[in-house]
Design an enzyme around this catalytic site. Sequence first.
Site, PDB file in Angstrom:
ATOM      1  N   CYS A 108      39.114 -64.163  46.516  1.00 52.15           N
ATOM      2  CA  CYS A 108      40.380 -64.784  46.134  1.00 52.15           C
ATOM      3  C   CYS A 108      41.001 -65.623  47.239  1.00 52.15           C
ATOM      4  O   CYS A 108      42.065 -66.207  47.046  1.00 52.15           O
ATOM      5  CB  CYS A 108      41.353 -63.712  45.667  1.00 52.15           C
ATOM      6  SG  CYS A 108      40.656 -62.669  44.363  1.00 52.15           S
ATOM      7  N   HIS A 151      50.662 -64.187  47.998  1.00 50.10           N
ATOM      8  CA  HIS A 151      49.442 -63.883  47.247  1.00 50.10           C
ATOM      9  C   HIS A 151      49.823 -63.079  46.008  1.00 50.10           C
ATOM     10  O   HIS A 151      49.340 -63.350  44.919  1.00 50.10           O
ATOM     11  CB  HIS A 151      48.471 -63.114  48.136  1.00 50.10           C
ATOM     12  CG  HIS A 151      47.140 -62.849  47.503  1.00 50.10           C
ATOM     13  ND1 HIS A 151      46.327 -63.868  47.068  1.00 50.10           N
ATOM     14  CD2 HIS A 151      46.490 -61.685  47.238  1.00 50.10           C
ATOM     15  CE1 HIS A 151      45.211 -63.348  46.547  1.00 50.10           C
ATOM     16  NE2 HIS A 151      45.292 -62.033  46.642  1.00 50.10           N
ATOM     17  N   LYS A 155      51.701 -66.071  40.556  1.00 47.97           N
ATOM     18  CA  LYS A 155      50.755 -65.291  39.744  1.00 47.97           C
ATOM     19  C   LYS A 155      51.473 -64.472  38.679  1.00 47.97           C
ATOM     20  O   LYS A 155      50.836 -64.041  37.711  1.00 47.97           O
ATOM     21  CB  LYS A 155      49.914 -64.367  40.626  1.00 47.97           C
ATOM     22  CG  LYS A 155      48.867 -65.066  41.478  1.00 47.97           C
ATOM     23  CD  LYS A 155      47.976 -64.058  42.199  1.00 47.97           C
ATOM     24  CE  LYS A 155      46.952 -64.726  43.091  1.00 47.97           C
ATOM     25  NZ  LYS A 155      47.550 -65.284  44.324  1.00 47.97           N
ATOM     26  N   HIS A 199      45.922 -64.302  37.818  1.00 48.86           N
ATOM     27  CA  HIS A 199      45.149 -64.430  39.055  1.00 48.86           C
ATOM     28  C   HIS A 199      43.877 -65.230  38.794  1.00 48.86           C
ATOM     29  O   HIS A 199      42.954 -64.748  38.142  1.00 48.86           O
ATOM     30  CB  HIS A 199      44.807 -63.043  39.581  1.00 48.86           C
ATOM     31  CG  HIS A 199      44.297 -63.019  40.986  1.00 48.86           C
ATOM     32  ND1 HIS A 199      44.004 -64.168  41.694  1.00 48.86           N
ATOM     33  CD2 HIS A 199      44.014 -61.985  41.821  1.00 48.86           C
ATOM     34  CE1 HIS A 199      43.582 -63.840  42.893  1.00 48.86           C
ATOM     35  NE2 HIS A 199      43.579 -62.521  43.005  1.00 48.86           N
ATOM     36  N   PHE A 235      38.964 -59.966  48.395  1.00 48.24           N
ATOM     37  CA  PHE A 235      38.061 -58.842  48.619  1.00 48.24           C
ATOM     38  C   PHE A 235      37.128 -59.182  49.785  1.00 48.24           C
ATOM     39  O   PHE A 235      36.697 -60.325  49.942  1.00 48.24           O
ATOM     40  CB  PHE A 235      37.214 -58.577  47.380  1.00 48.24           C
ATOM     41  CG  PHE A 235      37.932 -57.852  46.264  1.00 48.24           C
ATOM     42  CD1 PHE A 235      39.232 -57.425  46.395  1.00 48.24           C
ATOM     43  CD2 PHE A 235      37.275 -57.587  45.070  1.00 48.24           C
ATOM     44  CE1 PHE A 235      39.880 -56.755  45.365  1.00 48.24           C
ATOM     45  CE2 PHE A 235      37.910 -56.914  44.032  1.00 48.24           C
ATOM     46  CZ  PHE A 235      39.221 -56.504  44.173  1.00 48.24           C
TER      47      PHE A 235
END
Length: 418
Positions: free
Chosen positions: A169, A309, A342, A347, A406
Amino acid sequence: MTHITMADRRVAITGLGCITSRGADLEQVWNDLLDGKSFIQSIRSFDTSAYTSQIAGEIDTWEGIPSVDSRDLKRMDRFAQFALGAAIHAVEDSGIDFTKEDPWRCGVNIGSGVGGIGEFADGHKKLLDKGPSRVSPFMVPKLMCNAGSGNVSIHFGIKGPNSAIATACASAGHSLGEAAQAIRHGVADVMIAGGSEAAVTPMGLACFVAIKALSRRNDDPTAASRPFDKDRDGFVLAEGAGILVLEEMEHAKARGATIYAELAGYGQSADGYHITAPDEAGTGAAHAVEQALKDGGINPTDVDYINAHGTSTPLGDVAETRAIKRIFGADPAGVPAVSSTKSMTGHLLGASGGLEAIAVCKALQTGNVPPTINLAQPDDECDLDYVPNTARQINPTIAISNSFGFGGHNVCLAFRKA
């Protein structure tokens, strides 16, 4: 003629292009964000009855790109089509004519977290059902993560630096940052950069359901993505692309381009902690923010807005809040306004940083910052000003955008008003 050194090379944003579940019209998408409209709905393209999460920011009306031959589009996975479509919009918005540019001084860097996951799943099914002879010869060029960048460079005849970054991401954030570095270091004068993703597929949804990352608020899709809210239960999968045109500042000025903002700073780091969970203390994320500000010569007190984020996950939102406090202070009153787009878009994985960079550029251009919708009761540990539910005019001059992925990948981009 004034000699411009590498140290003097600044990066202008001159074009914005997006493909989203609410369309591809930049101004309409921006107005929808300011109006706090959710992009989320029940998935329509496949049967989700066996899934615990059945909602997404799904693009279910995609009809291709009118200016691109349909035969060429059939050789691209949807994520590459989204990348090319958004790139075309961004280039049109910038007004740049690549036939008048040195192709060796123009480049592309478009990231993707999972690339052609739809093509991979379809090809695997053909292999199992019909044997290896029925696997398409286009499978590899369709599924590879660099297909977005490759097809964009081919379309525009661009021959300079061409890369594709896959850092989950954080992919689009890294792509924009590295594209800016190519300009600042004198490798290129123009870069097309951002991210693209098309993971709203049976396999894509199943993967994220399996790790229990997604919201299960299927009966109320528009309220499912709720960053920093006490009742958040995971992120909402989405797809699309966010692509920007970056130019060396003097190059942009010389051709009379409209400049949305300056990409002034780029910071990155690793958590070195866990393959999927964030560092709960937010140290890695904070370091990326610190480096972006340092790179841009920006003091924390100069920052007016943070595009978070903010995925709506229990661990992630708290970790990001802690990271922000590490840089801007523990007193919420001293922290800039923070919001998560978001909450509306869902997302977009590797494309999220591209779409969010567009939102930051528009915020700097218009003076308005989008809200965090669905914020009814903030988490006890999420005590900042998240611009709850209603957009706000704050006329920011400096804004940052966070992207975390991740693998412990952290990126922060710092933008300055043009």
